[in-house]
Scaffold this active site. Structure first.
Site, short mmCIF file in Angstrom:
data_model
loop_
_atom_site.label_atom_id
_atom_site.label_comp_id
_atom_site.label_asym_id
_atom_site.label_seq_id
_atom_site.Cartn_x
_atom_site.Cartn_y
_atom_site.Cartn_z
N ASP A 1 0.80 -1.27 -0.08
CA ASP A 1 -0.02 0.09 -0.05
C ASP A 1 0.84 1.10 0.02
O ASP A 1 1.88 1.40 1.04
CB ASP A 1 -0.78 -0.09 1.56
N HIS B 1 -7.78 10.08 4.13
CA HIS B 1 -7.41 8.72 5.05
C HIS B 1 -7.69 9.51 6.66
O HIS B 1 -7.96 10.72 6.61
CB HIS B 1 -5.75 8.52 4.93
N GLY C 1 -9.09 5.74 1.87
CA GLY C 1 -9.72 6.34 2.45
C GLY C 1 -11.11 5.98 2.60
O GLY C 1 -12.24 6.93 2.72
N SER D 1 -12.67 3.69 5.00
CA SER D 1 -13.35 3.64 6.31
C SER D 1 -14.58 4.35 6.59
O SER D 1 -14.69 5.52 6.15
CB SER D 1 -12.37 3.95 7.37
#
Ligand code: G3H
Ligand code: 13P
Ligand code: ZN
Length: 316
Positions: free
Chosen positions: A81, A179, A211, A213
């Site tokens: 990542d 993020h 990003g 979540s």
């Protein structure tokens, strides 16, 4: 079984998205595999530069191989990542990664293209897939702070040219996310219209949502009730929007913060309720179970739950 992200995307595109979960330690790896086993879901295990440094890359590799042996039924890819060019080349040479991300999105377009193309050449020669990024997310990405005001959505024309010129296998697009735990305020949200525009230029091409979540409100409240100091009102990506992004070509959904919130909640609550405790395995066991539950639930939202056998047949 470890496969490339490209192999996963070819089967999943438009139907479901792969959860790409950041892992840093044994407990996260155990919870991830257990959650995907219960959901019968393919997935992407991703490791940042920071995670490689924290655990040591050899240690991470060994833990992944051990988990693979313990869950022989599962199909997943191993992904670097937010790599820079050097880390990508190291990861390709190491042979553990079936996929790398070259993140040169902070560079001007031409440099981003040149760097991505060099990584694509090296990666494809070894059968490794490449994710690249175009556009700027808000928030903090691996030491590069991008002011919210300068956050720049991916331009559809540039996206088309970038993919043609680089030959990358998937593209991380900037479509409003950032993020961390603080993504949106007020009515802000995912720019689904922008994803649709990019898809018109790049039909049947997989996009990646960084990003992504969801930052569940009850998770934030529980952490704060157990002594945490996260900003109330911290807001992530609406899970219904994630579902809407799948037919628009979003095939990889990056989830790191939500796992960190589970870890924080479990450990804060554990030691609040058992101040005399000091056996690390007790909260560790609880975390593995809670992380597995989160992964299982998320797989349902991403529609990857129950896809394992169909995927196996398609790959045979
Ligand atoms: O996008 C970044 C990921 O959340 C990884 O975070 O660099 O702190 O491991 P990290
Ligand atoms: P979150 O911070 O929303 O979990 O995003 C993680 C990510 O994009 C990792 O590359
Ligand atoms: Zn990211």
């Amino acid at each position: 079984m470890i496969v490339t992200t490209k192999a996963l995307y070819d089967v999943a595109y438009g139907k479901y998205a792969l959860g790409a979960y950041n892992v840093n330690n044994m407990e996260q790896i155990l919870g991830l595999f257990e959650g995907c086993q219960r959901a019968r879901s393919p997935f992407i295990l991703q490791i940042s530069k920071g995670a490689r440094k924290y655990a040591g890359s050899g240690m991470m590799d060994a833990m992944i191989r051990a988990a693979e042996a313990r869950y022989p039924d599962l199909i997943f890819s191993t992904h670097l990542d937010h790599g820079d060019e050097k880390t990508c080349m190291d990861a390709i040479a190491a042979g553990t990664y079936s996929s790398v991300m070259i993140d040169a999105s902070h560079e001007p377009f031409a440099e981003n293209v040149a760097s991505t193309r060099r990584v694509v050449e090296a990666a494809h020669a070894q059968g490794v897939s490449v994710e690249a990024e175009l556009g700027k997310l808000g928030g903090v990405e691996e030491h590069i702070k991008v002011d919210e005001k300068d956050a720049r959505l991916t331009d559809p024309d540039e996206a088309e040219a970038f993919v043609k010129e680089t030959g990358c296998d998937s593209l991380a697009v900037a479509v409003g996310t950032s993020h961390g735990a603080y993504k949106f305020s007020g009515t802000q949200g995912l720019h689904l219209d922008r994803i649709a525009e990019i898809q018109k230029r790049l039909p049947r091409y997989p996009f990646v949502l960084h990003g992504a979540s969801s930052v569940p409100a009850d998770e934030v409240s529980r952490i704060n009730a157990a002594g945490g100091a996260l900003k109330e009102g911290a807001k992530g990506v609406n899970l219904a929007d994630v579902g809407r992004a799948i037919p628009l070509g979003v095939t990889k959904i990056n989830i790191d913060t939500d796992g960190r919130l589970v870890w924080t909640r479990v450990h804060r609550e554990f030691f609040r309720d058992k101040p005399e405790g000091f056996d690390l395995r007790k909260p560790g066991d609880i975390f593995v179970e809670e992380f597995a539950k989160m992964v299982e639930e998320r797989s349902k939202v991403l529609l990857s739950a129950g896809q394992l056998d169909t995927l196996r047949a398609a790959l045979a």
